[in-house]
Design a protein around this motif. Structure first.
Motif, mmCIF file in Angstrom:
data_model
loop_
_atom_site.group_PDB
_atom_site.id
_atom_site.type_symbol
_atom_site.label_atom_id
_atom_site.label_comp_id
_atom_site.label_asym_id
_atom_site.label_seq_id
_atom_site.Cartn_x
_atom_site.Cartn_y
_atom_site.Cartn_z
ATOM 1 N N UNK A 112 0.811 -1.215 0.000
ATOM 2 C CA UNK A 112 0.000 0.000 0.000
ATOM 3 C C UNK A 112 0.852 1.276 0.000
ATOM 4 N N UNK A 113 1.716 1.427 -0.998
ATOM 5 C CA UNK A 113 2.593 2.595 -1.008
ATOM 6 C C UNK A 113 1.838 3.908 -1.165
ATOM 7 N N UNK A 114 2.292 4.922 -0.437
ATOM 8 C CA UNK A 114 1.773 6.279 -0.614
ATOM 9 C C UNK A 114 2.516 6.975 -1.739
ATOM 10 N N UNK A 115 3.792 6.621 -1.890
ATOM 11 C CA UNK A 115 4.641 7.215 -2.923
ATOM 12 C C UNK A 115 5.387 6.106 -3.647
ATOM 13 N N UNK A 116 5.390 6.166 -4.965
ATOM 14 C CA UNK A 116 6.101 5.196 -5.792
ATOM 15 C C UNK A 116 7.248 5.909 -6.505
ATOM 16 N N UNK A 117 8.449 5.354 -6.386
ATOM 17 C CA UNK A 117 9.606 5.870 -7.105
ATOM 18 C C UNK A 117 9.945 4.882 -8.214
ATOM 19 N N UNK A 118 9.851 5.324 -9.455
ATOM 20 C CA UNK A 118 10.150 4.484 -10.606
ATOM 21 C C UNK A 118 11.560 4.829 -11.074
ATOM 22 N N UNK A 119 12.507 3.895 -10.863
ATOM 23 C CA UNK A 119 13.910 4.185 -11.147
ATOM 24 C C UNK A 119 14.520 3.008 -11.899
ATOM 25 N N UNK A 120 14.088 2.876 -13.174
ATOM 26 C CA UNK A 120 14.604 1.786 -13.992
ATOM 27 C C UNK A 120 14.692 2.202 -15.452
ATOM 28 N N UNK A 121 15.000 1.253 -16.316
ATOM 29 C CA UNK A 121 15.041 1.513 -17.753
ATOM 30 C C UNK A 121 16.344 1.102 -18.412
ATOM 31 N N UNK A 122 17.386 0.922 -17.623
ATOM 32 C CA UNK A 122 18.698 0.599 -18.195
ATOM 33 C C UNK A 122 18.747 -0.762 -18.878
ATOM 34 N N UNK A 123 17.842 -1.657 -18.531
ATOM 35 C CA UNK A 123 17.842 -2.989 -19.130
ATOM 36 C C UNK A 123 16.886 -3.106 -20.315
ATOM 37 N N UNK A 146 -1.065 0.955 -7.186
ATOM 38 C CA UNK A 146 -1.925 1.885 -6.431
ATOM 39 C C UNK A 146 -3.187 1.189 -5.958
ATOM 40 N N UNK A 147 -3.683 0.255 -6.758
ATOM 41 C CA UNK A 147 -4.855 -0.544 -6.382
ATOM 42 C C UNK A 147 -6.052 0.335 -6.023
ATOM 43 N N UNK A 148 -6.252 1.389 -6.817
ATOM 44 C CA UNK A 148 -7.402 2.261 -6.609
ATOM 45 C C UNK A 148 -7.198 3.358 -5.586
ATOM 46 N N UNK A 149 -6.045 3.386 -4.936
ATOM 47 C CA UNK A 149 -5.782 4.408 -3.921
ATOM 48 C C UNK A 149 -5.036 5.588 -4.546
ATOM 49 N N UNK A 150 -5.032 6.720 -3.847
ATOM 50 C CA UNK A 150 -4.229 7.863 -4.280
ATOM 51 C C UNK A 150 -2.768 7.535 -3.989
ATOM 52 N N UNK A 151 -1.912 7.704 -4.971
ATOM 53 C CA UNK A 151 -0.494 7.406 -4.805
ATOM 54 C C UNK A 151 0.323 8.410 -5.621
ATOM 55 N N UNK A 152 1.245 9.091 -4.977
ATOM 56 C CA UNK A 152 2.137 10.002 -5.687
ATOM 57 C C UNK A 152 3.222 9.193 -6.394
ATOM 58 N N UNK A 153 3.673 9.675 -7.541
ATOM 59 C CA UNK A 153 4.664 8.940 -8.325
ATOM 60 C C UNK A 153 5.815 9.859 -8.729
ATOM 61 N N UNK A 154 7.027 9.353 -8.556
ATOM 62 C CA UNK A 154 8.241 10.030 -9.017
ATOM 63 C C UNK A 154 8.902 9.123 -10.052
ATOM 64 N N UNK A 172 5.637 9.353 -19.805
ATOM 65 C CA UNK A 172 4.804 8.799 -18.732
ATOM 66 C C UNK A 172 4.597 9.837 -17.635
ATOM 67 N N UNK A 173 5.657 10.551 -17.280
ATOM 68 C CA UNK A 173 5.548 11.578 -16.246
ATOM 69 C C UNK A 173 4.662 12.720 -16.709
ATOM 70 N N UNK A 174 4.892 13.184 -17.923
ATOM 71 C CA UNK A 174 4.128 14.314 -18.443
ATOM 72 C C UNK A 174 2.644 13.978 -18.561
ATOM 73 N N UNK A 175 2.344 12.829 -19.129
ATOM 74 C CA UNK A 175 0.956 12.442 -19.381
ATOM 75 C C UNK A 175 0.160 12.268 -18.094
ATOM 76 N N UNK A 176 0.835 11.768 -17.051
ATOM 77 C CA UNK A 176 0.114 11.429 -15.817
ATOM 78 C C UNK A 176 0.315 12.424 -14.685
ATOM 79 N N UNK A 177 1.035 13.518 -14.953
ATOM 80 C CA UNK A 177 1.245 14.526 -13.927
ATOM 81 C C UNK A 177 2.145 14.057 -12.807
ATOM 82 N N UNK A 178 3.099 13.162 -13.131
ATOM 83 C CA UNK A 178 4.029 12.650 -12.128
ATOM 84 C C UNK A 178 5.248 13.559 -12.028
#
Length: 227
Positions: A112-123, A146-154, A172-178
């Motif tokens: 149940x994360x409140x904040x998600x940090x997406x830090x990948x892509x090199x592979x 997020x499972x339907x909950x409010x979750x901030x994303x970086x 992805x960031x621009x489209x979703x306001x992350x």
């Protein structure tokens, strides 16, 4: 690397960033926010003697408390002592993002994360990026967690330069306001890598202690606004 290509990419990056809607401070005002970081070997890698990696933390930090996640955790706890941080290497998603079974990560959703940090892509190889499938899959992955909950994303850009992958991360960031954190310039300087500390070239090109610290501080500058 072709300097013209790099200039074009960063013009693209800055242009998209400038177009993103300004956001009000969405502070959670919680004493114990749950923060989930999903990444790859830079976030966490188990021991792999075949490549000379004996750590059980973010490759190639010199110690468990030197990788970016641990440094970031210390920074977070300096202002939110009760914060709960969790990390996961989601390499399987990187390699199969177009047809991935998200139930493989039920345990992350249950965190149940409140904040998600997406830090990948090199592979993810440049030739594997077709259309906007990557950006769309990242959004689906985020929605699942997020499972339907409010979750901030970086979202961060990649450590090593990858034009097409970064375009998708930025989209992805621009489209979703992350929130978006740029890291790619760090990967252009050997001082941020572990060059000379490991025989295996792939391991040595990972962020060393200085690179890890700089990654953590950049993410924290954005993260602290959310908590």
């Amino acid at each position: 690397m072709n300097k013209i290509v790099k200039v074009i990419f960063w013009v693209f990056f800055l242009g998209l960033n400038a177009c993103m809607e300004p956001r009000e401070n969405p502070s959670l005002t919680k004493s114990d926010p749950k923060i989930l970081a999903i990444g790859n070997s830079i976030t966490w890698h188990p021991p792999a003697s075949e490549i000379g990696w004996n750590g059980n933390w973010g490759m190639a930090a010199s110690a468990g408390d030197k990788d970016y996640f641990s440094v970031l955790g210390s920074l977070v706890k300096s202002i939110k002592p009760e914060a709960n941080l969790k990390r996961e290497n989601v390499y399987p998603f990187e390699r199969g993002f177009e047809s991935f079974d998200f139930s493989y990560y039920d345990h992350l959703r249950d965190f149940n994360p409140d904040i998600l940090i997406i830090r990948f892509g090199e592979n993810i190889g440049e030739t594997e990026v077709n259309g906007n499938a990557l950006a769309e899959s990242i959004k689906l992955f985020s929605d699942y967690l997020a499972n339907g909950r409010k979750m901030e994303v970086i979202v961060t850009t990649t450590f090593w330069y990858s034009e097409k992958v970064n375009q998708q991360l930025i989209l992805a960031a621009q489209t979703n306001g992350w929130e978006l954190v740029n890291l790619t310039d760090l990967g252009s300087k050997e001082e941020n890598m572990a060059i000379g500390l490991f025989l295996h070239e792939g391991v040595a090109k990972h962020p060393g202690d200085l690179g890890m610290e700089r990654i953590a501080k950049r993410i924290f500058e954005t993260l602290k606004k959310l908590i």
